[in-house]
Enzyme design. Structure first.
Site, PDB file in Angstrom:
ATOM      1  N   VAL A 136       0.874  -1.288   0.042  1.00  0.00           N
ATOM      2  CA  VAL A 136      -0.196  -0.111   0.075  1.00  0.00           C
ATOM      3  C   VAL A 136       0.777   1.126   0.052  1.00  0.00           C
ATOM      4  O   VAL A 136       1.580   1.422   0.706  1.00  0.00           O
ATOM      5  CB  VAL A 136      -0.935  -0.051   1.208  1.00  0.00           C
ATOM      6  CG1 VAL A 136      -1.922   1.041   1.318  1.00  0.00           C
ATOM      7  CG2 VAL A 136      -1.692  -1.257   1.409  1.00  0.00           C
ATOM      8  N   CYS A 137       0.918   1.971  -1.149  1.00  0.00           N
ATOM      9  CA  CYS A 137       1.723   3.430  -1.176  1.00  0.00           C
ATOM     10  C   CYS A 137       1.525   4.238   0.119  1.00  0.00           C
ATOM     11  O   CYS A 137       0.471   4.454   0.135  1.00  0.00           O
ATOM     12  CB  CYS A 137       1.253   3.850  -2.548  1.00  0.00           C
ATOM     13  SG  CYS A 137       2.381   5.562  -2.489  1.00  0.00           S
ATOM     14  N   VAL A 138       2.739   4.345   0.723  1.00  0.00           N
ATOM     15  CA  VAL A 138       2.710   4.999   1.951  1.00  0.00           C
ATOM     16  C   VAL A 138       2.162   6.476   1.870  1.00  0.00           C
ATOM     17  O   VAL A 138       1.460   7.071   2.843  1.00  0.00           O
ATOM     18  CB  VAL A 138       3.881   4.894   2.885  1.00  0.00           C
ATOM     19  CG1 VAL A 138       5.084   5.502   1.965  1.00  0.00           C
ATOM     20  CG2 VAL A 138       3.852   5.530   3.986  1.00  0.00           C
ATOM     21  N   ALA A 161      -1.290   6.533   1.430  1.00  0.00           N
ATOM     22  CA  ALA A 161      -2.167   5.911   2.372  1.00  0.00           C
ATOM     23  C   ALA A 161      -2.230   7.089   3.610  1.00  0.00           C
ATOM     24  O   ALA A 161      -3.162   7.378   4.152  1.00  0.00           O
ATOM     25  CB  ALA A 161      -1.550   4.787   3.033  1.00  0.00           C
TER      26      ALA A 161
END
Lengths: 130, 130, 93
Positions: free
Chosen positions: B77-79, B82
């Site tokens: 999950v792309c930080v 996110a």
């Protein structure tokens, strides 16, 4: 080598064409697309960037994003040369459709016809659209 | 073939995660493999464990978590996407002094480098967006 | 080299549809999925005379009550197969 062909001479690299087609300030899609381009560059991946459709608005000079309390995308785009991102293309029909000319744009770009775009797409391993 | 999937669409407001799941199930059934699933942009909302779906309706977040666990998938999950959308793991919650965290088990926050890496190691990268 | 495209929008005037049309080249294939299936007939006409194959995701069409005649329906596995056959997939959304 054709200017439309990325340099894949490094091992374990895939060339990616980033197609940026979103307006600059409708949500974060444009920003997140540009960030993906910069990430690919930082990781020294061969890449090309194509602005098409509404995406050409990202290149418009004189953006004042502070008027809507947003981060100015123009500043990020202007950093492309610092990241050695030089393969920047624009669909010429998108520019024409929006009555934009090269001197309205904040980056030097190469304009492409439909045939040019097809060649650009063909010359990259992966296409990511934002 | 080795696939990586990029999911840019949110649950509820798009069909992207469902289409991607049907695709992922089919590709594994056909003997292909998945190198990585990368949730980016609004797609990170698929990683929340705080959703309460209507009864008898799809819980796509849970479906993805279960599917990933069953097949040992690497789900990133792309930080950057996110954090700004309130998808946060325990470590980031502590760092930013947030009371709670909500990242689904089996998913990991990480950077765009994981997308670039996935591109390098996959035969095909397919995007599902909204 | 031919490419595979996917499209999921219902309105022909949507920028995703228009951008996809600009990028489609002879020899390419297009998959209509999700709300894109609503444009099956429109694309059938738009692509006449061009060497572009149109595919429609069957479960997305069925969910929406659409049963276009002569549509080249695909299921998920055929979607995967198409992604393998073409070197890359361009997603328009």
């Amino acid at each position: 080598m054709s200017p439309l062909v990325p340099d894949n001479s490094m091992n374990n690299t895939k060339s990616t064409l980033f197609i940026l087609r979103s307006t600059p300030y409708q949500g974060h899609r444009a920003l997140e697309g540009i960030e993906a381009v910069l990430a690919a560059s930082v990781f020294e991946q061969p890449l090309g960037v194509l602005f098409i459709g509404d995406g050409v608005w990202q290149l418009k000079k004189q953006q004042q994003a502070e008027q809507i309390e947003r981060r100015n995308l123009a500043a990020l785009l202007s950093s492309f040369p610092l990241y050695d991102i030089e393969s920047v293309y624009v669909d010429e029909s998108s520019l024409e459709g929006k009555h934009l000319h090269s001197n309205d744009l904040l980056l030097p770009v190469s304009t492409l016809s439909a045939a040019g775009m097809a060649e650009l797409v063909a010359n990259h391993d992966t296409v990511l659209t934002f | 073939m080795i696939f990586s999937l990029v999911i840019n669409g949110a649950p509820i407001s798009s069909e992207a995660p469902y289409s991607a799941l049907r695709f992922a199930e089919a590709l594994l059934a056909d003997g292909h493999s998945i190198y990585r699933v990368f949730f980016h942009g609004d797609g990170v909302l698929n990683a929340t464990n705080l959703n309460v779906p209507p009864q008898d309706d799809l819980n796509i977040q849970e479906r993805w978590q279960t599917f990933a666990e069953q097949h040992g998938l690497d789900v990133v999950v792309c930080v950057a996407s996110a954090l700004k959308r309130g998808i946060i793991d325990e470590g980031e919650a502590s760092r930013y002094e947030k009371e709670h965290h909500n990242l689904r088990a089996g998913m990991a926050l990480s950077g765009l480098g994981q997308l670039i890496d996935a591109n390098c190691h996959s035969d095909r990268v397919v995007t599902f967006g909204a | 080299m031919s490419q595979l495209h996917t499209l999921n929008k219902a309105c022909f005037e949507h920028s995703a549809v228009q951008d996809c049309l600009k990028a489609l080249a002879d020899g390419d294939a297009l998959i209509l999925l999700e709300d894109g299936v609503y444009l099956t007939d429109k694309f059938d006409s738009a692509l006449k005379g061009r060497n572009i194959t149109l595919h429609v995701v069957q479960y997305d069409a069925a969910a929406r009550g659409l049963h276009p005649q002569n549509a080249a329906f695909i299921d998920a596995r055929q979607f995967v197969t198409l992604c393998c056959e073409y070197n890359k997939t361009l997603s328009w959304y």
